[in-house]
Design an enzyme around this catalytic site. Structure first.
Site, mmCIF file in Angstrom:
data_model
loop_
_atom_site.group_PDB
_atom_site.id
_atom_site.type_symbol
_atom_site.label_atom_id
_atom_site.label_comp_id
_atom_site.label_asym_id
_atom_site.label_seq_id
_atom_site.Cartn_x
_atom_site.Cartn_y
_atom_site.Cartn_z
ATOM 1 N N CYS A 115 0.807 -1.218 0.091
ATOM 2 C CA CYS A 115 0.044 -0.006 0.077
ATOM 3 C C CYS A 115 0.887 1.426 -0.005
ATOM 4 C CB CYS A 115 -0.964 0.070 1.147
ATOM 5 S SG CYS A 115 -2.079 -1.333 1.292
ATOM 6 N N HIS A 262 -3.569 7.229 0.853
ATOM 7 C CA HIS A 262 -3.938 5.987 0.266
ATOM 8 C C HIS A 262 -5.505 5.481 0.186
ATOM 9 C CE1 HIS A 262 -4.110 1.561 -0.393
ATOM 10 N NE2 HIS A 262 -3.790 1.367 0.963
ATOM 11 N N ASN A 292 -9.855 -0.490 -2.856
ATOM 12 C CA ASN A 292 -8.354 -0.378 -2.569
ATOM 13 C C ASN A 292 -7.716 -0.976 -3.585
ATOM 14 O OD1 ASN A 292 -5.908 -0.622 -1.339
ATOM 15 N ND2 ASN A 292 -6.638 -1.355 0.480
#
Length: 335
Positions: A115, A262, A292
């Site tokens: 991530c 993020h 995501n």
């Protein structure tokens, strides 16, 4: 010392839209359950039979970024590719991009920081430009999650979160000391490595052992996430690394023009937004429609914000990420 400026941005997401209602047809979940916990309404998944892969999506995003940067592919001095879902165990996707772009030869570097991958990759590229070694660097974040998710009720806590896509940025050398990437800040805490992880297949735990040792209710080749622990750490580390970046550049929260986190969970982003007293116009979230996308989430969101004129010249832009590792990072940019 030179500065790194983002001279071009691009994104690509598959056409195939998967809604929460679509997922409710194959697992015990609902649109209400998913939105309440994550903010996600839909995501993109590579459709079976599509040409898209992690590398192909990265290539498509890179083409857009190069065109917008008005830079010929042969002017790229380095490719930095961030992903947790490469097309092959090895080699990495960076060399595939070099081949797809038909660049005769250039170095290619792959970053595996999940991530936080794009901000880590951006930091690596920034250092090469600051030292004067390279002039133009292509940075890509791309993920194909849908090919490796447990799309059953057993895996729903993780599988409803993730989508596929890619984003790219061209970093170019500049002598303007007042604009560009001002600083990047990177951290890790490996004691939490297995709290958000995919344990096998790996050289430690290869395919025959997985098949032999594990019943079907405990399959280590699907992602595992300790959701509560990840959330708890994320809200703390996001805040810390943003403050660190601002302090390093003698800036305050009031100086933030655009914050792009993020896209892990809308609730995390909203928590930070409320804590920092940022308006909706100062934060760009798109997890609602893309889910995501891990290393791709920040470049996709940054590209989208720029396309929507939410990022203007001389704006102070803050990027921040937290994820598997645990790793976390921030970048402070003067646009």
């Amino acid at each position: 010392m030179y500065r790194s400026q983002i001279s071009g941005l691009g994104k690509y997401v598959p056409e195939n839209v998967v809604t929460n209602d679509d997922l409710a047809q194959i697992m015990e979940t609902s649109d209400e359950w998913i939105q309440e916990r994550t903010g996600i309404k839909e995501r993109r998944h590579i459709k079976k039979g599509s040409e898209d892969t992690t590398a192909v999506m990265g290539f498509k995003a890179a083409q857009v970024a190069l065109e917008r940067a008005n830079i010929d592919k042969n002017d790229i001095d380095l490719i930095v590719f961030a992903t947790l879902s490469p097309d092959y165990y090895f080699p990495g996707c960076g060399v595939q991009i070099q081949d797809m772009l038909n660049i005769s030869t250039c170095p290619a570097l792959d970053v595996r920081n999940q991530c936080s991958g794009f901000v880590y990759a951006l930091s690596v590229a920034d250092q090469y430009i600051k030292t004067g070694m390279y002039e133009n660097i292509l940075v890509i974040g791309s993920e194909n999650h849908s090919g490796g998710l447990d799309m059953t009720t057993r895996g729903r806590n993780v599988s409803v979160l993730f989508g596929d896509g890619a984003g790219a940025a061209v970093l170019s050398r500049s002598k303007d000391k007042h604009t560009g990437i001002l600083s990047t800040h990177l951290h890790s805490e490996g004691k939490f490595a297995e709290e958000l992880s995919l344990i096998g297949p790996s050289t430690k735990y290869w395919v025959p052992e997985i098949i032999k040792d594990n019943p079907q209710d405990n399959i280590p080749y699907y992602p595992y996430m300790n959701g509560q622990l990840v959330f708890k750490n994320a809200v703390v580390r996001f805040s810390e690394v943003i403050h660190e970046g601002l302090a390093h550049n003698d800036l305050s929260l009031e100086d933030i023009d655009m914050f792009i986190p993020h896209q892990a969970n809308l609730r995390i982003a909203q928590f930070i937004q409320k804590k920092f007293k940022l308006s909706n116009d100062q934060v760009h979230n798109n997890i609602q429609k893309y889910g995501n996308t891990t290393a791709a989430s920040i470049p996709i969101a940054l590209t989208e914000a720029w396309e929507n004129n939410k990022v203007q010249k001389n704006d102070t832009v803050v990027l921040a990420a937290f994820g598997s590792g645990f790793t976390w990072a921030s970048a402070i940019i003067k646009w």
